[in-house]
Design an enzyme around this catalytic site. Structure first.
Site, PDB file in Angstrom:
ATOM      1  N   GLY A  93      55.848 -16.011  49.989  1.00 29.00           N
ATOM      2  CA  GLY A  93      56.221 -16.840  51.138  1.00 29.00           C
ATOM      3  C   GLY A  93      55.327 -16.572  52.341  1.00 29.00           C
ATOM      4  O   GLY A  93      54.936 -17.490  53.061  1.00 29.00           O
ATOM      5  N   GLY A 103      58.919 -16.755  45.083  1.00 26.51           N
ATOM      6  CA  GLY A 103      59.608 -16.554  43.807  1.00 26.51           C
ATOM      7  C   GLY A 103      60.751 -15.551  43.838  1.00 26.51           C
ATOM      8  O   GLY A 103      61.781 -15.755  43.193  1.00 26.51           O
ATOM      9  N   HIS A 104      60.584 -14.467  44.612  1.00 29.54           N
ATOM     10  CA  HIS A 104      61.593 -13.399  44.499  1.00 29.54           C
ATOM     11  C   HIS A 104      62.898 -13.719  45.223  1.00 29.54           C
ATOM     12  O   HIS A 104      63.859 -12.965  45.131  1.00 29.54           O
ATOM     13  CB  HIS A 104      61.016 -12.049  44.949  1.00 29.54           C
ATOM     14  CG  HIS A 104      60.853 -11.861  46.424  1.00 29.54           C
ATOM     15  ND1 HIS A 104      61.753 -11.157  47.187  1.00 29.54           N
ATOM     16  CD2 HIS A 104      59.897 -12.277  47.287  1.00 29.54           C
ATOM     17  CE1 HIS A 104      61.345 -11.125  48.443  1.00 29.54           C
ATOM     18  NE2 HIS A 104      60.216 -11.813  48.537  1.00 29.54           N
ATOM     19  N   CYS A 147      63.002  -7.451  57.157  1.00 28.45           N
ATOM     20  CA  CYS A 147      61.711  -7.156  57.767  1.00 28.45           C
ATOM     21  C   CYS A 147      61.888  -6.596  59.162  1.00 28.45           C
ATOM     22  O   CYS A 147      61.074  -5.821  59.639  1.00 28.45           O
ATOM     23  CB  CYS A 147      60.876  -8.420  57.836  1.00 28.45           C
ATOM     24  SG  CYS A 147      61.099  -9.464  56.418  1.00 28.45           S
TER      25      CYS A 147
HETATM   26  C1  LIG Z   1      61.474 -13.769  52.542  1.00 32.70           C
HETATM   27  C2  LIG Z   1      61.006 -14.811  53.486  1.00 32.70           C
HETATM   28  C3  LIG Z   1      59.631 -15.002  53.732  1.00 32.70           C
HETATM   29  C4  LIG Z   1      58.580 -14.110  53.153  1.00 32.70           C
HETATM   30  O1  LIG Z   1      58.425 -14.289  51.774  1.00 32.70           O
HETATM   31  P1  LIG Z   1      57.692 -13.145  50.915  1.00 32.70           P
HETATM   32  O2  LIG Z   1      57.541 -13.753  49.564  1.00 32.70           O
HETATM   33  O3  LIG Z   1      58.614 -11.967  50.912  1.00 32.70           O
HETATM   34  O4  LIG Z   1      56.391 -12.882  51.564  1.00 32.70           O
HETATM   35  C5  LIG Z   1      59.261 -16.040  54.568  1.00 32.70           C
HETATM   36  N1  LIG Z   1      60.180 -16.854  55.139  1.00 32.70           N
HETATM   37  C6  LIG Z   1      61.496 -16.697  54.928  1.00 32.70           C
HETATM   38  C7  LIG Z   1      62.467 -17.636  55.560  1.00 32.70           C
HETATM   39  C8  LIG Z   1      61.956 -15.666  54.097  1.00 32.70           C
HETATM   40  O5  LIG Z   1      63.273 -15.518  53.904  1.00 32.70           O
END
Ligand SMILES: *Cc1c(COP(=O)(O)O)cnc(C)c1O
Length: 393
Positions: free
Chosen positions: A76, A209-210, A334
């Site tokens: 993401g 994906g996760h 985070c």
């Molecule tokens: C988790 C998240 C991300 C980051 O995604 P990653 O795959 O962990 O880098 C970005 N935006 C939102 C809204 C998220 O919940």
């Protein structure tokens, strides 16, 4: 947690466990099917190439996109960075007009907000749209913020902390009326809400994906055909010359399998989760005095509950919940390493002390009614105990 205690995992907004069917689909590409998809005249390479091609077709059909509009990324964060910097650089340094204005909101994930802060240091003007007390952007505010310098609007689909779901279709329409490109971070909504890129009307959409039981380190950026976007990584010709680097073949197979499975189950699962969510919210508000819901009551993710309790800190509740085997969060994973209150809770108008008192419970497909009842009972006891010990009354 102690060894024989059952884990009640209510932190699915932070990450989700990999599905066994997904691992199974990935396994060949982590073992004997090791080929580099770009290699020529080599059977293992052709097998890997075919797997990527299939995954792209499957993923595209999940989103109502075309296969050549799907780009595989490392998650993401990369998708958000690429979408925003890619559009920004294409407009500022491109042969066309010098557009240097970007519109976003005060409730974005750091992958978006920190990218915008970086661009602001590079000479871009950033407008941060405020949200109301339930976390919704007012479409009129967007309309009023657009100027002839605006190159991009980026607005989160479903907020990762408070679960509020924006009317992306309407917001994208406004951007397009003024010929402005629209990106949405749909990392929390993908796999939990139906995503149809044509119906939403977006030009760019990020997913990870996760967050829907796929592997970590996998993501997708949907790029509508014709959208001008600078490359993010430079190097080889992978991903249609747009995203260099040898493809993460097992990850690509995994994310597409995970999304297909999540979408198959979505109609039933979202009904089930919405019911559990509403039961959890109603019972907490009824049984615990001085408790409040953060975010919108109905326009929210089916699996998100975010509540706050007068005069107690979210961190203290979390700690005591963990001793009972319950895993939750006090905000976004985070940000929680810092003691600053969440920018999202401040953005919906909470004062600092109230923004510290919040708790996010994000449900998943393993969550049962029993888990929810145990969590409610635990919360009642914990809040009472903390209030009894607290010097603030
Ligand atoms: C988790 C998240 C991300 C980051 O995604 P990653 O795959 O962990 O880098 C970005 N935006 C939102 C809204 C998220 O919940």
């Amino acid at each position: 947690m102690t060894n024989n205690q059952k884990l009640i995992y209510l932190d699915n907004a932070a990450t989700t466990p990999l599905r066994s069917e997904v691992l199974e689909a990935m396994m060949p590409f982590l073992t004997e099917e090791f080929g580099n998809p770009s290699a020529q005249f080599c059977p293992v390479a052709q097998f890997a190439r075919a797997a990527i091609d299939n995954a792209r077709v499957e993923l595209a059909s999940c989103l109502n996109a075309k296969p050549d509009e799907i780009f595989f990324t490392s998650g993401g964060t990369e998708s958000d960075n690429w979408a925003i910097k890619g559009v920004a650089f294409a407009n500022k340094f491109g042969a066309t007009a010098q557009k240097n204005h970007i519109i976003t909101t005060t409730i974005e994930h750091h992958a978006v907000s920190h990218t915008c802060e970086y661009l602001s240091k590079m000479g871009f003007d950033i407008t941060y749209l405020q949200v109301d007390s339930e976390g919704l952007v007012n479409p009129d505010d967007l309309e009023n913020a657009i100027t002839d310098k605006t190159c991009l609007v980026t607005i989160i689909h479903a907020n990762n902390e408070i679960g509020t779901v924006q009317d992306i279709k309407k917001l994208a329409e406004i951007a397009h009326k003024h010929d402005v490109i629209f990106h949405t971070d749909s990392v929390q909504s993908t796999g939990h809400l139906p995503i149809d890129v044509k119906d939403l009307g977006v030009d760019l959409l990020s997913m990870s994906g996760h967050k829907f039981r796929g592997p970590k380190g996998t993501g997708v950026l949907y790029v509508k055909k014709g959208t001008k976007l600078h490359n993010f990584a430079h190097g080889g010709a992978q991903e249609n010359n747009k995203r260099a680097g040898t493809e993460n073949v097992p990850g690509i197979v995994g994310i597409s399998k995970a999304l297909c499975l999540a979408l198959e189950e979505l109609p039933e699962e979202s009904k089930r989760l919405t019911k559990l969510r509403d039961y959890l919210i109603e019972t907490i508000l009824k049984r615990i005095p001085g408790s409040h819901l953060n975010g919108h009551l109905t326009q929210r993710l089916p699996n998100n509950v975010n509540v706050r309790f007068d005069n107690i800190e979210g961190e203290s509740i979390l700690l005591l919940l963990s001793t009972r085997g319950i895993c939750a969060s006090s905000g976004s994973a985070c940000a929680s390493a810092s003691l600053d209150p969440s920018h999202v809770l401040l953005a919906i108008g909470l004062p600092h002390e109230k923004a510290h008192g919040s708790l996010r419970l994000s449900l998943g497909d393993s969550t049962t009614k029993e888990d929810i009842d145990y969590t409610i009972d635990s919360l009642c006891e914990i809040v009472e105990k903390l209030r009894y010990m607290s010097p603030i009354k």
